[in-house]
Design an enzyme around this catalytic site. Structure first.
Site, PDB file in Angstrom:
ATOM      1  N   HIS A  10     -77.697  17.554 -64.115  1.00 38.76           N
ATOM      2  CA  HIS A  10     -77.696  18.780 -62.962  1.00 38.76           C
ATOM      3  C   HIS A  10     -76.731  20.004 -63.449  1.00 38.76           C
ATOM      4  O   HIS A  10     -76.551  19.943 -64.488  1.00 38.76           O
ATOM      5  CB  HIS A  10     -77.394  18.177 -61.702  1.00 38.76           C
ATOM      6  CG  HIS A  10     -78.147  16.954 -61.423  1.00 38.76           C
ATOM      7  ND1 HIS A  10     -79.513  16.851 -61.004  1.00 38.76           N
ATOM      8  CD2 HIS A  10     -78.120  15.599 -61.570  1.00 38.76           C
ATOM      9  CE1 HIS A  10     -79.954  15.789 -60.875  1.00 38.76           C
ATOM     10  NE2 HIS A  10     -79.049  14.976 -61.261  1.00 38.76           N
ATOM     11  N   GLU A  24     -72.756  15.524 -57.081  1.00 38.08           N
ATOM     12  CA  GLU A  24     -73.160  14.810 -58.454  1.00 38.08           C
ATOM     13  C   GLU A  24     -72.734  15.561 -59.578  1.00 38.08           C
ATOM     14  O   GLU A  24     -72.181  14.672 -60.366  1.00 38.08           O
ATOM     15  CB  GLU A  24     -74.707  14.253 -58.493  1.00 38.08           C
ATOM     16  CG  GLU A  24     -75.026  13.263 -59.411  1.00 38.08           C
ATOM     17  CD  GLU A  24     -76.250  13.057 -59.837  1.00 38.08           C
ATOM     18  OE1 GLU A  24     -77.081  13.307 -59.018  1.00 38.08           O
ATOM     19  OE2 GLU A  24     -76.738  12.551 -60.940  1.00 38.08           O
ATOM     20  N   HIS A  77     -75.076  10.508 -65.071  1.00 36.40           N
ATOM     21  CA  HIS A  77     -75.673  10.718 -63.608  1.00 36.40           C
ATOM     22  C   HIS A  77     -74.723   9.904 -62.671  1.00 36.40           C
ATOM     23  O   HIS A  77     -74.115   8.887 -62.988  1.00 36.40           O
ATOM     24  CB  HIS A  77     -77.124  10.462 -63.661  1.00 36.40           C
ATOM     25  CG  HIS A  77     -78.045  11.611 -64.099  1.00 36.40           C
ATOM     26  ND1 HIS A  77     -78.442  12.592 -63.541  1.00 36.40           N
ATOM     27  CD2 HIS A  77     -78.290  11.582 -65.466  1.00 36.40           C
ATOM     28  CE1 HIS A  77     -79.086  13.342 -64.237  1.00 36.40           C
ATOM     29  NE2 HIS A  77     -79.130  13.075 -65.388  1.00 36.40           N
ATOM     30  N   GLU A 141     -76.499   5.935 -64.786  1.00 35.98           N
ATOM     31  CA  GLU A 141     -76.056   6.041 -63.320  1.00 35.98           C
ATOM     32  C   GLU A 141     -74.827   5.397 -62.891  1.00 35.98           C
ATOM     33  O   GLU A 141     -74.715   4.133 -62.568  1.00 35.98           O
ATOM     34  CB  GLU A 141     -77.346   5.505 -62.567  1.00 35.98           C
ATOM     35  CG  GLU A 141     -78.661   5.855 -62.484  1.00 35.98           C
ATOM     36  CD  GLU A 141     -78.863   7.404 -62.012  1.00 35.98           C
ATOM     37  OE1 GLU A 141     -77.880   8.090 -61.468  1.00 35.98           O
ATOM     38  OE2 GLU A 141     -80.121   7.786 -62.011  1.00 35.98           O
TER      39      GLU A 141
HETATM   40 ZN   LIG Z   1     -78.886  12.868 -61.377  1.00 37.95          ZN
END
Ligand SMILES: [Zn+2]
Length: 173
Positions: A10, A24, A77, A141
Protein backbone atom coordinates in the site's frame (compact mmCIF):
# COMPACT_ATOMS: atom_id res chain seq x y z
CA UNK A 1 26.15 -11.23 -2.56
CA UNK A 2 22.52 -11.51 -1.45
CA UNK A 3 20.16 -9.33 -3.49
CA UNK A 4 16.65 -8.66 -2.24
CA UNK A 5 13.60 -6.81 -3.47
CA UNK A 6 11.42 -5.44 -0.67
CA UNK A 7 7.87 -4.29 -1.21
CA UNK A 8 6.03 -2.31 1.47
CA UNK A 9 2.33 -2.89 0.88
CA UNK A 10 0.00 0.00 0.00
CA UNK A 11 1.17 3.60 0.61
CA UNK A 12 0.07 7.16 -0.13
CA UNK A 13 -3.60 7.31 -1.10
CA UNK A 14 -3.87 3.55 -0.57
CA UNK A 15 -3.74 3.19 3.21
CA UNK A 16 -4.44 -0.53 3.29
CA UNK A 17 -6.33 -1.62 6.39
CA UNK A 18 -7.11 1.10 8.95
CA UNK A 19 -7.95 0.57 12.61
CA UNK A 20 -8.37 3.27 15.25
CA UNK A 21 -6.38 5.77 13.22
CA UNK A 22 -3.62 3.31 12.52
CA UNK A 23 -2.64 2.78 8.85
CA UNK A 24 -1.38 -0.52 7.54
CA UNK A 25 0.71 1.34 4.91
CA UNK A 26 2.70 3.07 7.70
CA UNK A 27 3.30 -0.15 9.65
CA UNK A 28 4.45 -1.96 6.49
CA UNK A 29 6.99 0.76 5.68
CA UNK A 30 8.17 0.96 9.29
CA UNK A 31 8.90 -2.73 9.79
CA UNK A 32 10.16 -3.41 6.27
CA UNK A 33 12.70 -0.58 6.31
CA UNK A 34 13.98 -1.87 9.66
CA UNK A 35 14.67 -5.27 8.10
CA UNK A 36 16.32 -3.60 5.09
CA UNK A 37 18.61 -1.54 7.35
CA UNK A 38 19.80 -4.62 9.24
CA UNK A 39 20.44 -6.56 6.02
CA UNK A 40 22.46 -3.72 4.50
CA UNK A 41 24.75 -3.68 7.52
CA UNK A 42 25.31 -7.40 6.75
CA UNK A 43 26.37 -6.58 3.19
CA UNK A 44 23.11 -7.41 1.39
CA UNK A 45 21.69 -5.33 -1.42
CA UNK A 46 18.09 -4.36 -0.71
CA UNK A 47 16.05 -2.60 -3.39
CA UNK A 48 12.66 -1.19 -2.36
CA UNK A 49 9.54 -0.58 -4.43
CA UNK A 50 8.86 2.48 -2.26
CA UNK A 51 10.92 4.32 0.34
CA UNK A 52 8.27 6.72 1.64
CA UNK A 53 4.53 7.18 1.89
CA UNK A 54 3.96 7.03 -1.88
CA UNK A 55 1.10 5.67 -3.95
CA UNK A 56 2.44 2.88 -6.17
CA UNK A 57 0.40 0.52 -8.34
CA UNK A 58 0.87 -3.22 -8.21
CA UNK A 59 2.00 -3.08 -11.84
CA UNK A 60 4.77 -0.60 -10.99
CA UNK A 61 5.94 -2.85 -8.15
CA UNK A 62 6.21 -5.78 -10.55
CA UNK A 63 7.95 -3.75 -13.24
CA UNK A 64 10.49 -2.70 -10.60
CA UNK A 65 11.17 -6.30 -9.54
CA UNK A 66 11.30 -7.62 -13.08
CA UNK A 67 14.17 -5.30 -13.98
CA UNK A 68 16.66 -7.28 -11.86
CA UNK A 69 17.33 -10.75 -10.55
CA UNK A 70 16.86 -11.20 -6.81
CA UNK A 71 17.33 -14.00 -4.30
CA UNK A 72 13.93 -13.15 -2.81
CA UNK A 73 11.02 -10.77 -3.19
CA UNK A 74 9.31 -9.94 0.12
CA UNK A 75 6.08 -8.02 0.40
CA UNK A 76 5.28 -6.68 3.89
CA UNK A 77 1.66 -6.38 4.99
CA UNK A 78 -0.55 -6.45 8.03
CA UNK A 79 -3.77 -8.42 8.19
CA UNK A 80 -7.33 -7.36 8.99
CA UNK A 81 -10.55 -9.26 9.56
CA UNK A 82 -13.16 -8.22 12.12
CA UNK A 83 -12.19 -5.94 15.02
CA UNK A 84 -10.52 -7.92 17.85
CA UNK A 85 -11.48 -11.23 16.24
CA UNK A 86 -8.38 -12.79 14.65
CA UNK A 87 -4.73 -12.93 15.67
CA UNK A 88 -1.38 -14.06 14.39
CA UNK A 89 1.14 -14.07 11.59
CA UNK A 90 0.80 -15.83 8.24
CA UNK A 91 3.05 -15.92 5.20
CA UNK A 92 1.84 -16.44 1.65
CA UNK A 93 3.74 -17.99 -1.23
CA UNK A 94 2.54 -18.59 -4.77
CA UNK A 95 0.46 -21.64 -5.70
CA UNK A 96 3.44 -23.42 -7.25
CA UNK A 97 5.01 -23.63 -3.77
CA UNK A 98 8.52 -22.67 -4.86
CA UNK A 99 10.91 -24.58 -2.57
CA UNK A 100 13.11 -21.63 -1.64
CA UNK A 101 10.10 -19.45 -0.91
CA UNK A 102 8.47 -22.21 1.15
CA UNK A 103 11.59 -22.77 3.26
CA UNK A 104 12.05 -19.10 4.01
CA UNK A 105 8.35 -18.68 4.77
CA UNK A 106 8.45 -21.58 7.25
CA UNK A 107 11.55 -20.13 8.92
CA UNK A 108 10.01 -16.69 9.28
CA UNK A 109 6.80 -18.14 10.72
CA UNK A 110 8.75 -20.10 13.30
CA UNK A 111 10.88 -17.12 14.33
CA UNK A 112 7.89 -14.81 14.67
CA UNK A 113 5.93 -17.30 16.74
CA UNK A 114 8.88 -17.30 19.14
CA UNK A 115 8.30 -13.57 19.66
CA UNK A 116 4.74 -14.37 20.72
CA UNK A 117 2.62 -14.17 17.58
CA UNK A 118 0.14 -16.93 16.90
CA UNK A 119 1.53 -19.05 14.05
CA UNK A 120 -1.18 -19.22 11.38
CA UNK A 121 1.21 -21.02 9.07
CA UNK A 122 2.40 -20.79 5.49
CA UNK A 123 -0.39 -20.41 2.95
CA UNK A 124 -0.60 -20.28 -0.80
CA UNK A 125 -2.26 -17.46 -2.67
CA UNK A 126 -2.53 -16.08 -6.15
CA UNK A 127 -1.77 -12.49 -5.20
CA UNK A 128 -0.64 -10.29 -8.09
CA UNK A 129 2.79 -9.64 -6.56
CA UNK A 130 3.36 -13.37 -5.98
CA UNK A 131 2.19 -14.36 -9.44
CA UNK A 132 4.18 -11.89 -11.49
CA UNK A 133 7.54 -11.68 -9.73
CA UNK A 134 10.60 -13.54 -11.04
CA UNK A 135 12.26 -14.16 -7.67
CA UNK A 136 10.99 -16.63 -5.04
CA UNK A 137 8.26 -14.47 -3.51
CA UNK A 138 6.73 -14.13 -0.05
CA UNK A 139 3.95 -11.96 1.29
CA UNK A 140 4.11 -11.64 5.09
CA UNK A 141 1.06 -10.61 7.10
CA UNK A 142 2.60 -9.31 10.32
CA UNK A 143 -0.27 -9.71 12.71
CA UNK A 144 -3.76 -8.21 12.57
CA UNK A 145 -3.96 -4.44 12.61
CA UNK A 146 -7.50 -4.72 13.98
CA UNK A 147 -6.35 -6.67 17.03
CA UNK A 148 -5.04 -4.80 20.08
CA UNK A 149 -2.88 -7.71 21.28
CA UNK A 150 -1.22 -8.12 17.90
CA UNK A 151 -0.58 -4.37 17.69
CA UNK A 152 1.01 -4.44 21.14
CA UNK A 153 3.27 -7.34 20.09
CA UNK A 154 4.13 -5.47 16.91
CA UNK A 155 4.90 -2.18 18.66
CA UNK A 156 6.89 -3.65 21.53
CA UNK A 157 9.02 -6.00 19.42
CA UNK A 158 9.82 -4.10 16.22
CA UNK A 159 13.57 -4.64 16.57
CA UNK A 160 13.20 -8.34 17.36
CA UNK A 161 10.74 -8.85 14.50
CA UNK A 162 13.10 -7.13 12.06
CA UNK A 163 16.13 -9.05 13.36
CA UNK A 164 14.31 -12.39 13.12
CA UNK A 165 13.25 -11.82 9.53
CA UNK A 166 16.72 -10.57 8.56
CA UNK A 167 18.38 -13.56 10.22
CA UNK A 168 16.15 -16.01 8.35
CA UNK A 169 16.78 -14.34 4.99
CA UNK A 170 20.54 -14.64 5.51
CA UNK A 171 20.22 -18.26 6.71
CA UNK A 172 18.17 -19.27 3.68
CA UNK A 173 20.10 -17.44 0.97
ZN1 LIG B 1 -2.05 -5.20 2.94
Amino acid sequence: MIRLCFDYGHGGKDTGAVYKGRYESHDNLDIGTRVARILRTQGCIVDETRTGDHTISLWERIRFENRNRYDYFLSFHRNAFRPEFARGVETYIYLTRNKKALNLAKGIQKELSRIGFVNRGVKTGSFYVLRNTYAPALLIELGFIDNTLDNRLFDENKDDIAKSIAKMIINRS
